[in-house]
Design an enzyme around this catalytic site. Structure first.
Site: not given
Length: 239
Positions: A117, A205, A208, A233
């Protein structure tokens, strides 16, 4: 600098009970060099509100290279719907290549999401914020009881401020609920990510993010293999 901090605290107390449109109007007029950080449903609400105040308000979006196909389609729908310029920010390719070459494509499952991240999100954001005096986010207090319940509507961003230049961060939807956001989306007929129709609430994402089940908090679908208290993140550190 101290006086600026006191003013920000006083201003937050004043704006805290105002409608998001009032907060945005103040932000855009006070800080012409401002932009909206766009990724999700809350941010599209802010885009709709902000462009009605100033049609040339800046908008930027982080492309990590790992987003869902539906998210890329969503970005284009937003661009076309508002006929707006959206600046797409990318991570440094050399840094991504080094990470992937050394640790593979899914190192975050074993080592945690912070390194990936940081490279794909935090570094590009930091570079962009160095160009701005202020930025606007879609943070809400009820998004995460562990990390976001005390966010103000305006704050001095001491984490991303650079070169001794103050950076002001506005969170106009801090006091809104998810229901408020979706009522606005439906009433104004503005685009949203089609993943929301499949149980995805907080969308990041692709590797994730997963859909949540009834009874789960909205950010439990993010980095689901990690502890529930660690659902950030690095874009929104507590100041």
């Amino acid at each position: 600098m101290l006086k600026e901090k006191i003013d920000i605290v006083d201003l937050d107390q004043h704006l805290n009970h105002q409608q998001p449109q009032t907060i945005l109007t103040y932000a855009i007029k006070k800080y012409p060099n401002i932009a909206i950080s766009f990724s999700g449903a809350e941010d599209v609400v802010l885009i709709d509100m902000a462009l009605k105040i100033n049609p040339r308000c800046g908008i930027f979006c982080l492309d990590t290279g790992r987003l869902h196909a539906e998210t890329y389609q969503f970005i284009e729908r937003v661009r076309n719907h508002f006929n707006a310029d959206i600046e797409i920010l990318f991570p440094e390719s050399n840094t991504v290549e080094k990470l992937v070459s050394k640790k593979g494509l899914f190192s975050f499952y074993e080592e945690g999401h912070q390194e990936c991240c940081s490279i794909r999100k935090v570094d590009p954001l930091k570079k962009k914020l160095s160009e701005l005096d202020s930025w606007i986010t879609g943070l809400r207090k009820d998004q995460s009881p562990n990390t976001r319940m005390n966010i103000p509507v305006i704050e001095e961003d001491s984490i991303f401020a650079q070169n001794n230049k103050p950076l002001i961060k506005f969170n106009p939807l801090a006091n809104w609920s998810s229901l408020d956001v979706w009522n606005y989306i439906r009433s104004e007929d503005i685009p949203y990510n089609s993943l929301h129709d499949r149980g995805f609430v907080s969308i990041g994402c692709e590797p994730c993010t997963q859909a949540i089940t009834p009874g789960q908090h909205e950010r439990e679908g993010r980095w689901w293999w990690e502890q529930v208290t660690n659902k950030e993140c690095g874009l929104h550190f507590k100041n």
